[in-house]
Design a protein around this motif. Structure first.
Motif, PDB file in Angstrom:
ATOM      1  N   GLU A  97       0.857  -1.186   0.000  1.00 58.45           N
ATOM      2  CA  GLU A  97       0.000   0.000   0.000  1.00 58.45           C
ATOM      3  C   GLU A  97       0.891   1.234   0.000  1.00 58.45           C
ATOM      4  OE1 GLU A  97      -1.617  -1.141   3.607  1.00 58.45           O
ATOM      5  OE2 GLU A  97      -2.842  -2.730   2.727  1.00 58.45           O
ATOM      6  N   SER A  98       1.209   1.725  -1.201  1.00 59.34           N
ATOM      7  CA  SER A  98       2.103   2.871  -1.343  1.00 59.34           C
ATOM      8  C   SER A  98       1.905   3.504  -2.710  1.00 59.34           C
ATOM      9  CB  SER A  98       3.559   2.421  -1.197  1.00 59.34           C
ATOM     10  OG  SER A  98       3.908   1.521  -2.237  1.00 59.34           O
ATOM     11  N   VAL A  99       2.389   4.727  -2.861  1.00 55.07           N
ATOM     12  CA  VAL A  99       2.359   5.396  -4.165  1.00 55.07           C
ATOM     13  C   VAL A  99       3.152   4.574  -5.170  1.00 55.07           C
ATOM     14  CG1 VAL A  99       3.119   7.430  -5.443  1.00 55.07           C
ATOM     15  CG2 VAL A  99       1.983   7.716  -3.246  1.00 55.07           C
ATOM     16  N   SER A 102       1.121   1.632  -6.409  1.00 54.25           N
ATOM     17  CA  SER A 102       0.054   1.998  -7.351  1.00 54.25           C
ATOM     18  C   SER A 102       0.643   2.337  -8.721  1.00 54.25           C
ATOM     19  CB  SER A 102      -0.796   3.154  -6.816  1.00 54.25           C
ATOM     20  OG  SER A 102      -0.058   4.351  -6.726  1.00 54.25           O
ATOM     21  N   GLY A 124      -4.535   0.349  -1.162  1.00 58.47           N
ATOM     22  CA  GLY A 124      -4.704   1.118   0.064  1.00 58.47           C
ATOM     23  C   GLY A 124      -5.188   0.270   1.210  1.00 58.47           C
ATOM     24  N   ARG A 134      -6.591   5.312   3.917  1.00 58.72           N
ATOM     25  CA  ARG A 134      -5.482   5.828   3.101  1.00 58.72           C
ATOM     26  C   ARG A 134      -5.399   5.001   1.819  1.00 58.72           C
ATOM     27  NH1 ARG A 134       0.051   6.569   5.979  1.00 58.72           N
ATOM     28  NH2 ARG A 134      -1.173   8.248   6.887  1.00 58.72           N
ATOM     29  N   PHE A 136      -3.974   4.894  -2.487  1.00 61.02           N
ATOM     30  CA  PHE A 136      -2.979   5.357  -3.442  1.00 61.02           C
ATOM     31  C   PHE A 136      -3.485   5.031  -4.840  1.00 61.02           C
ATOM     32  CE2 PHE A 136      -1.091   4.015   0.510  1.00 61.02           C
ATOM     33  CZ  PHE A 136      -0.339   5.133   0.888  1.00 61.02           C
ATOM     34  N   LYS A 151      -1.390   9.860  -6.763  1.00 62.45           N
ATOM     35  CA  LYS A 151      -1.693  10.649  -5.567  1.00 62.45           C
ATOM     36  C   LYS A 151      -2.078   9.739  -4.419  1.00 62.45           C
ATOM     37  CE  LYS A 151      -6.458  11.803  -6.869  1.00 62.45           C
ATOM     38  NZ  LYS A 151      -7.374  12.899  -7.152  1.00 62.45           N
ATOM     39  N   GLN A 152      -1.979  10.319  -3.226  1.00 64.00           N
ATOM     40  CA  GLN A 152      -2.401   9.654  -2.002  1.00 64.00           C
ATOM     41  C   GLN A 152      -3.598  10.427  -1.457  1.00 64.00           C
ATOM     42  OE1 GLN A 152       0.621   9.101   1.053  1.00 64.00           O
ATOM     43  NE2 GLN A 152      -0.890   9.549   2.641  1.00 64.00           N
ATOM     44  N   GLU A 154      -6.639  10.558   1.825  1.00 67.87           N
ATOM     45  CA  GLU A 154      -7.139  10.118   3.124  1.00 67.87           C
ATOM     46  C   GLU A 154      -8.654  10.218   3.063  1.00 67.87           C
ATOM     47  OE1 GLU A 154      -5.142   8.936   5.446  1.00 67.87           O
ATOM     48  OE2 GLU A 154      -3.241   9.553   4.559  1.00 67.87           O
TER      49      GLU A 154
END
Length: 196
Positions: A97-99, A102, A124, A134, A136, A151-152, A154
């Motif tokens: 789960e990170s930019v 993705s 995410g 959260r 991504f 982009k990330q 919330e």
């Protein structure tokens, strides 16, 4: 003659909030389908945390099959490795789960779908624990000057509808609807900006 018992306001409001989330996703899917047709573009998705919900929304739009290639629902790290060739080393380095994840999912989905002109991917944490909400998202365009956007987000910030989630369905189900909507919104923005 029996009369219907009026529902209490606290029962009606959550149902309306859930319906609004579903309607917003359907509306976004129709907008994306229309833009795909206008731009003569073909889209492929890689979905993790949404479990294919964005693809399901798109496939409810009549005629979208000419422009929607499909979606890889790569929920587990092992599936990401097997289907989209994301190495365990990459997952260990950047996390599932990170930019970066993705972006890699979007790039690999585009590479493995030759007819696609753009791809989008989402991963995410939608709970039950961790950085809940959260997500991504990344999009890639084949052969464009602006090759990618990511982009990330919330999801729990400023989302009043989600405060009613425990009374609607699960918070997770609401987050999946909202995340799918954001994924399709980014696709629409990339279609509008990159494929002129």
């Amino acid at each position: 003659m029996s009369r219907a018992i009026p529902r209490r306001d606290e029962e009606i409001q959550p149902a309306l909030a859930w319906a609004q989330l579903e309607i917003a996703l359907e509306r976004e899917a129709r907008r994306v389908a229309r833009l795909l047709q206008e731009k003569n573009a073909q889209l492929v998705l890689a979905e993790s945390c949404t479990g294919g919900m964005a693809a399901a929304a798109l496939t409810r739009v009549p005629g979208v099959s000419k422009h929607f290639c499909g979606s890889a629902v790569v929920y587990q790290s092992e599936t990401k490795t097997g289907w989209l060739k994301i190495t365990p080393a990459f997952t260990d380095q950047y996390g599932p789960e990170s930019v970066a994840m993705s972006e890699k999912l979007a790039r690999r989905a585009l590479q493995q779908t030759p007819q696609a002109t753009l791809s989008a991917a989402i991963t995410g944490d939608l709970g039950p624990s961790g950085n809940v909400g959260r997500i991504f998202i990344a999009c890639r365009v084949r052969g464009a000057l602006r090759r990618g956007v990511s982009k990330q987000l919330e999801l729990l910030e400023n989302e009043k509808k989600l405060k009613m989630a425990p009374r609607i369905k699960s918070l997770r189900a609401c987050l999946q609807l909202l995340a799918s909507q954001h994924l399709l919104r980014m696709v629409r923005q990339v279609l509008s900006d990159s494929l002129r």
